[in-house]
Design a protein around this motif. Sequence first.
Motif, mmCIF file in Angstrom:
data_model
loop_
_atom_site.group_PDB
_atom_site.id
_atom_site.type_symbol
_atom_site.label_atom_id
_atom_site.label_comp_id
_atom_site.label_asym_id
_atom_site.label_seq_id
_atom_site.Cartn_x
_atom_site.Cartn_y
_atom_site.Cartn_z
ATOM 1 N N SER A 124 0.830 -1.274 0.052
ATOM 2 C CA SER A 124 -0.082 -0.039 0.100
ATOM 3 C C SER A 124 0.843 1.241 -0.151
ATOM 4 O O SER A 124 2.281 1.196 0.111
ATOM 5 N N LYS A 125 0.321 2.434 0.075
ATOM 6 C CA LYS A 125 0.982 3.622 -0.237
ATOM 7 C C LYS A 125 1.787 3.969 0.965
ATOM 8 O O LYS A 125 1.509 3.775 1.972
ATOM 9 N N GLN A 126 3.030 4.357 0.570
ATOM 10 C CA GLN A 126 4.161 4.658 1.582
ATOM 11 C C GLN A 126 3.750 6.231 2.096
ATOM 12 O O GLN A 126 3.609 7.116 1.348
ATOM 13 N N VAL A 127 3.648 6.280 3.757
ATOM 14 C CA VAL A 127 3.388 7.615 3.871
ATOM 15 C C VAL A 127 5.074 8.009 4.789
ATOM 16 O O VAL A 127 4.756 8.957 5.136
ATOM 17 N N GLY A 128 5.435 7.067 5.032
ATOM 18 C CA GLY A 128 6.683 7.583 5.947
ATOM 19 C C GLY A 128 7.835 6.547 6.358
ATOM 20 O O GLY A 128 7.648 5.484 5.891
ATOM 21 N N ARG A 129 8.677 6.678 7.187
ATOM 22 C CA ARG A 129 9.579 5.777 7.763
ATOM 23 C C ARG A 129 9.605 5.763 9.225
ATOM 24 O O ARG A 129 9.556 7.055 9.770
ATOM 25 N N CYS A 130 9.916 4.664 9.882
ATOM 26 C CA CYS A 130 10.207 4.666 11.239
ATOM 27 C C CYS A 130 11.706 4.512 11.649
ATOM 28 O O CYS A 130 12.336 3.224 11.231
ATOM 29 N N GLN A 131 12.342 5.415 12.251
ATOM 30 C CA GLN A 131 13.766 5.083 12.392
ATOM 31 C C GLN A 131 14.097 5.126 13.559
ATOM 32 O O GLN A 131 13.567 6.052 14.385
ATOM 33 N N GLY A 132 14.826 4.643 14.125
ATOM 34 C CA GLY A 132 15.596 4.438 15.456
ATOM 35 C C GLY A 132 15.750 3.212 16.144
ATOM 36 O O GLY A 132 16.411 2.410 15.098
ATOM 37 N N ILE A 133 15.617 2.963 17.461
ATOM 38 C CA ILE A 133 16.179 1.483 17.898
ATOM 39 C C ILE A 133 15.043 1.136 18.771
ATOM 40 O O ILE A 133 14.248 1.764 19.352
ATOM 41 N N TYR A 134 14.966 -0.240 18.802
ATOM 42 C CA TYR A 134 14.402 -0.863 20.192
ATOM 43 C C TYR A 134 15.299 -1.901 20.845
ATOM 44 O O TYR A 134 16.155 -2.706 20.247
ATOM 45 N N ALA A 135 14.929 -1.937 22.107
ATOM 46 C CA ALA A 135 16.028 -3.048 22.900
ATOM 47 C C ALA A 135 15.009 -3.765 23.635
ATOM 48 O O ALA A 135 13.756 -3.399 24.216
ATOM 49 N N LEU A 136 15.457 -5.177 23.707
ATOM 50 C CA LEU A 136 14.551 -6.032 24.591
ATOM 51 C C LEU A 136 14.837 -5.982 25.908
ATOM 52 O O LEU A 136 16.112 -6.159 26.552
ATOM 53 N N GLU A 137 13.944 -5.479 27.030
ATOM 54 C CA GLU A 137 14.366 -4.972 28.276
ATOM 55 C C GLU A 137 13.783 -5.886 29.298
ATOM 56 O O GLU A 137 14.113 -5.755 30.272
ATOM 57 N N GLY A 138 13.178 -6.767 28.829
ATOM 58 C CA GLY A 138 12.626 -7.649 30.017
ATOM 59 C C GLY A 138 13.201 -8.945 30.246
ATOM 60 O O GLY A 138 13.299 -9.663 29.180
ATOM 61 N N GLN A 139 13.294 -9.353 31.458
ATOM 62 C CA GLN A 139 13.800 -10.585 31.561
ATOM 63 C C GLN A 139 12.841 -11.720 31.759
ATOM 64 O O GLN A 139 12.784 -13.018 31.594
ATOM 65 N N GLN A 140 11.640 -11.412 32.469
ATOM 66 C CA GLN A 140 10.556 -12.381 32.734
ATOM 67 C C GLN A 140 9.446 -12.266 31.507
ATOM 68 O O GLN A 140 8.864 -13.388 31.417
ATOM 69 N N VAL A 141 9.337 -11.087 31.083
ATOM 70 C CA VAL A 141 8.274 -10.925 29.886
ATOM 71 C C VAL A 141 8.817 -10.375 28.762
ATOM 72 O O VAL A 141 9.721 -9.348 28.834
ATOM 73 N N LEU A 142 8.241 -10.559 27.615
ATOM 74 C CA LEU A 142 8.875 -10.102 26.344
ATOM 75 C C LEU A 142 8.275 -8.421 26.382
ATOM 76 O O LEU A 142 7.212 -8.341 26.103
#
Length: 228
Positions: A124-142
């Motif tokens: 479908s039509k592009q409206v933008g980009r999502c740029q950055g980082i994400y880190a998995l921060e949980g030890q017991q839960v995702l």
Amino acid sequence: MGDTKDALSLKSAGTPLLFPPPSSITMDSSLPAKSLLFFTLFLFITTTTSVAAAKYPGRPSPRPRLPSKDKVTRLRFYFHDVQSGKHPTSVTIVQSPSALNSSTGFGQVQMMDNLLTEGPQMTSKQVGRCQGIYALEGQQVLALLMAMNVVFTDGRYNGSTLSIMGRNSVLDKVREIPVVGGTGAFRMARGYAIVRTLWVDSKTRDATAQYDVVVVHRQYVVLAIASP
């Protein structure tokens, strides 16, 4: 009156003095410091105003852009996180030793430049980009720590951005992440994004999510200044 002498009627060589000689004038040491400060400030303001008026005769002083009342904007777009194939848009930049033995991937960090579309399909039509980082921060839960910029590349918000940062509990059906800022049309933005996962591949970890964003931001009025 008797031997009392008035300062305004002192005589010198037979000539009456209307004012006392300079040697008889003393500074009142009890003058408050604030009075001197206010007097100095008054001189500075009047001098600055006079110089500005002389430099730009007949021209009003430049005025800043004035904010209007807040505006509420609602947006919906679709986020595509692709970790597989020849051209992934999300790649691992930190792989901690603990992540290999953790069911939640604790300590792993991803860098992303993900596609944002108008509809749920990647075609479908592009409206933008999502740029950055994400880190998995949980030890017991995702759970993810998201720090990303939504960069709009089409439509009325082309060139504007939104900054989103917060916790994303990806196993929950509905999540909420704060909007902490923005640029362009979204200057001084604040709000929230409601996130729903639409599809995820358990093997490749590719995923598509729906973002419903409510953002409060300011509109500005630029005051025109006449040419001199």
